[in-house]
Design an enzyme around this catalytic site. Structure first.
Site, PDB file in Angstrom:
ATOM      1  N   GLY A 126       0.826  -1.200   0.000  1.00 17.82           N
ATOM      2  CA  GLY A 126       0.000   0.000   0.000  1.00 17.82           C
ATOM      3  C   GLY A 126       0.854   1.241   0.000  1.00 17.82           C
ATOM      4  O   GLY A 126       2.048   1.192   0.261  1.00 17.82           O
ATOM      5  N   PHE A 130       2.644  10.193   2.181  1.00 19.53           N
ATOM      6  CA  PHE A 130       4.075  10.240   2.474  1.00 19.53           C
ATOM      7  C   PHE A 130       4.611   8.888   2.922  1.00 19.53           C
ATOM      8  O   PHE A 130       5.645   8.801   3.552  1.00 19.53           O
ATOM      9  CB  PHE A 130       4.362  11.264   3.580  1.00 19.53           C
ATOM     10  N   VAL A 133       3.833   1.123   2.301  1.00 20.42           N
ATOM     11  CA  VAL A 133       3.716  -0.007   3.211  1.00 20.42           C
ATOM     12  C   VAL A 133       4.206  -1.255   2.477  1.00 20.42           C
ATOM     13  O   VAL A 133       3.799  -1.514   1.340  1.00 20.42           O
ATOM     14  CB  VAL A 133       2.260  -0.190   3.706  1.00 20.42           C
ATOM     15  N   LYS A 148       5.484   0.089   7.588  1.00 22.28           N
ATOM     16  CA  LYS A 148       5.037   1.366   7.023  1.00 22.28           C
ATOM     17  C   LYS A 148       6.229   2.309   7.083  1.00 22.28           C
ATOM     18  O   LYS A 148       6.699   2.664   8.172  1.00 22.28           O
ATOM     19  CB  LYS A 148       3.863   1.887   7.859  1.00 22.28           C
ATOM     20  N   ASP A 251     -11.218   7.108  11.334  1.00 24.89           N
ATOM     21  CA  ASP A 251     -10.938   6.843   9.916  1.00 24.89           C
ATOM     22  C   ASP A 251     -11.342   5.414   9.550  1.00 24.89           C
ATOM     23  O   ASP A 251     -10.607   4.712   8.855  1.00 24.89           O
ATOM     24  CB  ASP A 251      -9.442   7.070   9.638  1.00 24.89           C
TER      25      ASP A 251
HETATM   26  N1  LIG Z   1      -0.533  -4.342   8.815  1.00 27.08           N
HETATM   27  C1  LIG Z   1      -0.760  -4.341   7.519  1.00 27.08           C
HETATM   28  N2  LIG Z   1      -0.855  -5.496   6.823  1.00 27.08           N
HETATM   29  C2  LIG Z   1      -1.094  -5.478   5.485  1.00 27.08           C
HETATM   30  N3  LIG Z   1      -1.269  -4.363   4.762  1.00 27.08           N
HETATM   31  C3  LIG Z   1      -1.194  -3.182   5.395  1.00 27.08           C
HETATM   32  C4  LIG Z   1      -0.928  -3.098   6.794  1.00 27.08           C
HETATM   33  N4  LIG Z   1      -0.939  -1.803   7.154  1.00 27.08           N
HETATM   34  C5  LIG Z   1      -1.188  -1.103   6.044  1.00 27.08           C
HETATM   35  N5  LIG Z   1      -1.342  -1.909   4.974  1.00 27.08           N
HETATM   36  C6  LIG Z   1      -1.644  -1.509   3.584  1.00 27.08           C
HETATM   37  O1  LIG Z   1      -1.137  -0.207   3.353  1.00 27.08           O
HETATM   38  C7  LIG Z   1      -2.223   0.713   3.118  1.00 27.08           C
HETATM   39  C8  LIG Z   1      -1.887   2.067   3.708  1.00 27.08           C
HETATM   40  O2  LIG Z   1      -1.691   1.914   5.106  1.00 27.08           O
HETATM   41  P1  LIG Z   1      -2.107   3.059   6.108  1.00 27.08           P
HETATM   42  O3  LIG Z   1      -3.558   3.377   5.876  1.00 27.08           O
HETATM   43  O4  LIG Z   1      -1.714   2.708   7.472  1.00 27.08           O
HETATM   44  O5  LIG Z   1      -1.164   4.213   5.548  1.00 27.08           O
HETATM   45  P2  LIG Z   1      -1.490   5.746   5.355  1.00 27.08           P
HETATM   46  O6  LIG Z   1      -0.215   6.377   4.886  1.00 27.08           O
HETATM   47  O7  LIG Z   1      -2.084   6.271   6.601  1.00 27.08           O
HETATM   48  O8  LIG Z   1      -2.509   5.689   4.180  1.00 27.08           O
HETATM   49  P3  LIG Z   1      -3.648   6.754   3.811  1.00 27.08           P
HETATM   50  O9  LIG Z   1      -2.937   7.933   3.200  1.00 27.08           O
HETATM   51  O10 LIG Z   1      -4.479   5.961   2.818  1.00 27.08           O
HETATM   52  O11 LIG Z   1      -4.388   7.051   5.083  1.00 27.08           O
HETATM   53  C9  LIG Z   1      -3.446   0.036   3.724  1.00 27.08           C
HETATM   54  O12 LIG Z   1      -4.635   0.502   3.154  1.00 27.08           O
HETATM   55  C10 LIG Z   1      -3.149  -1.424   3.401  1.00 27.08           C
HETATM   56  O13 LIG Z   1      -3.447  -1.702   2.054  1.00 27.08           O
END
Ligand SMILES: Nc1ncnc2c1ncn2[C@@H]1O[C@H](COP(=O)(O)OP(=O)(O)OP(=O)(O)O)[C@@H](O)[C@H]1O
Length: 574
Positions: A126, A130, A133, A148, A251
């Protein structure tokens, strides 16, 4: 949970060691090795300076022997028992790492981040504004994890101050502070945290199944049994956060609901609903207590927008030192009710395959969210039970005081599967609603698709983001109105939690709308068309004028909408 050689580590630019209990306070060198996170949420008081490695990729890979069979026990999570040591252990771990790399067939090499020498990155799961993952494997224990990687905000460039990139420390540290408080089977656990001058790394439990979102796209919608399975587990996570931790997530959406996969068992008898596409993918057999549609355990992720509303140790609102004005209590309730609303949106979506609120104009969408204008659209809702609709209506109730809380949700007959009658909320829409979508759809030219994600999924993500954020903004406005003029509240948020934003400061929850808009090239400008100005007969248009700032969403390829759109179906010409 295994920490192995990866205790909670931090190093700043000068190699200074920081206290993980307080991100800003240096500690002595005596704080050493970690221990697993307890329910108290304490991190291991260990520090380790991240030094620049000479070789980043583990050279131990050369020892891989396909025919090697380890003689010791494998833990359920795939990792090795920690007590096993020596050459055999090393070889077994290397075999696991090689196998994991071989299984990820992309063959792509990922960045060799400084600070992540203990892990091998396997694939990208993902990305955010910024952050990236990755699925990764611990080189010491063989445990598969998610990492992440968040780009740190770099110092302001005096020549070009507007071009600052990266995430501010206080945002990510807040997320970590919150995550370290939680430990629940339906919530992704933070295993480790590493920081280098360029990046923050959150080492997380891996949810191998990925996002629920993709399963909705795959199956178009879920059966009521599977929807209940998903909502019930999410509700358990929320109950724990709200009641035991004093945290509101803020969220909750299908892309933040991850899952552990289970085997797919094809349906013995296929069941179809009115409005179904004949080639709708089979969700498979549902097994009570196990799951269906490859969805096993649900895992709530992403605490980037979460807030602490009260202190779980003192059982009082945070930092108020016994000062419990009704406004504070109300604020906690309002905050929790935002999660309940989002849960209603998720329930609606998994049941029918499209979100409850949509409009091509941001202001109209905000208006619809604020007034709870949604419908049980025919024919897609015709075959969904009254109990499910009634529950949705109690969650999508506009008045937060009347909206169901987590206990009411958990006691609802549709959830408990009791025979008791159910009743709709007082502001529930009529059972059959037709053609609520009176918007015109403007499309991007093919080369204007703004993301590498498939456009359908991308569009739907934005619809969720915008409608959830619109609701949060509404709640935030209410909260501010409530506190305006109350001198005693001026420092409330500052006291409540030193990592919670001050009143009037940047709020990631509300700025999420802006972020969502930027990503899909939408601007909330006076040129934006509203359903009132758009002719329903107008054909979808391509926008070639680069100066155009209207609301453009490519729904023509939106998977769920396409699948749910039946030309000639009785209603719902969207
Ligand atoms: N523990 C995990 N196991 C598997 N995939 C994960 C995990 N954590 C995150 N991901 C993947 O990475 C994506 C982004 O993670 P996360 O939402 O924590 O990041 P973010 O930078 O806050 O993203 P956003 O900008 O979408 O809010 C998730 O939607 C998922 O697809």
């Amino acid at each position: 949970m295994i920490f192995g050689k990866n205790p909670f580590r931090k190093s700043n630019n000068a190699g200074e060691k920081l206290n993980p209990q307080n991100m800003n306070t240096p500690v002595s060198d005596t704080g050493k090795r970690g221990r697993a996170l307890g329910s108290s949420g304490n991190f291991p008081s260990a520090t380790k300076q991240t030094s620049k490695p000479e070789t980043r990729l583990p050279t131990r890979r050369a020892h891989f022997d396909e025919n090697f069979t380890p003689s010791f026990q494998v833990e359920p999570n795939g990792s090795r028992k920690k007590e096993e040591t020596g050459a055999e252990y090393e070889r077994a771990i290397q075999a696991m790492i090689e196998k994991a790399i071989a299984e990820e067939s992309s063959g792509q090499r990922y960045p060799l981040y400084e600070g992540l020498e203990d892990y091998t990155l396997l694939s990208k799961t993902g990305d955010g504004a910024f952050s990236n993952v990755y699925k990764a494997i611990n080189n010491t224990t063989g445990e598969k994890v998610a990492i992440k990687a968040v780009q740190r905000a770099q110092p302001v460039d005096p020549i070009n101050p507007g071009r600052r990139q990266g995430c501010e420390s206080h945002n990510i540290l807040k997320e970590i502070q919150l995550m370290r408080r939680v430990q629940h089977p339906n919530i992704i656990q933070l295993l480790d945290f590493i920081q280098t001058p360029e990046n923050f790394f959150l080492v997380l439990e891996l949810a191998e199944g990925g996002e629920l979102f993709h399963q909705i796209v795959r199956f178009t919608y879920f059966s009521e049994e599977l929807a209940r399975h998903v909502i019930l587990q999410t509700a358990h996570a929320i109950r724990y956060l709200h009641e035991d931790c004093g945290i509101v997530h803020r969220d909750i959406k299908p892309e933040n609901l991850l899952f552990d996969p289970i085997d797919f068992i094809p349906s013995k008898i296929r069941k179809y609903r009115a409005g179904d596409d004949p080639d709708k993918a089979d969700e498979g057999e549902f097994r009570p207590g196990v799951g269906g549609g490859t969805i096993g355990r649900i895992r709530l992720a992403d605490f980037g927008l979460s807030k602490v509303i009260w202190d779980s140790h003192t059982q009082t609102p945070c930092g108020t030192m016994g000062y419990t004005a009704p406004e504070i209590v109300r604020d906690g309730r309002y905050s929790k009710s935002v999660d309940m609303w989002a849960l209603g949106c998720v329930l609606y979506t998994v049941l029918c395959g499209f979100p409850p609120f949509y409009d091509e104009s941001i202001s109209s969408l905000t208006n619809k969210v604020a007034h709870g204008q949604y419908t049980f659209l025919s024919p897609w809702w015709d075959d969904i039970s009254k109990g499910a609709k009634d529950l949705v209506s109690h969650l999508l109730t506009v008045d937060p005081d009347s909206r169901y809380d987590i206990h009411q949700l958990l006691a609802h007959p549709w959830i408990t599967q009791s025979e008791e009658p159910t009743f709709p909320a007082s502001d529930a829409p009529p059972m059959k609603s037709e053609s609520p979508f009176s918007y015109d759809v403007a499309t991007f030219a093919d080369d204007e698709i703004p993301s590498a994600r498939t456009p359908g999924v991308n569009s739907l993500r934005e619809i969720f983001n915008i409608s959830y954020a619109a609701h949060r903004m509404e709640q935030e406005r209410l909260r501010k109105r409530l506190y305006r003029g109350n001198q005693g509240m001026a420092n409330f948020y500052g006291n409540m939690n030193d990592l919670i934003e001050e009143e009037g400061e940047y709020d990631p929850a509300t700025s999420n709308v802006e972020h969502a808009l930027k990503r899909i090239n939408i601007a909330n400008s006076p040129n934006s068309r509203s359903p009132n100005t758009a002719s329903p007969q107008q054909k979808p248009k391509k926008q070639h004028d680069s100066g155009f700032k209207g609301f453009q969403l490519n729904l023509s390829n939106a998977t769920l909408y396409n699948r749910r759109h039946k030309p000639g179906a009785s209603t719902g010409d969207f």
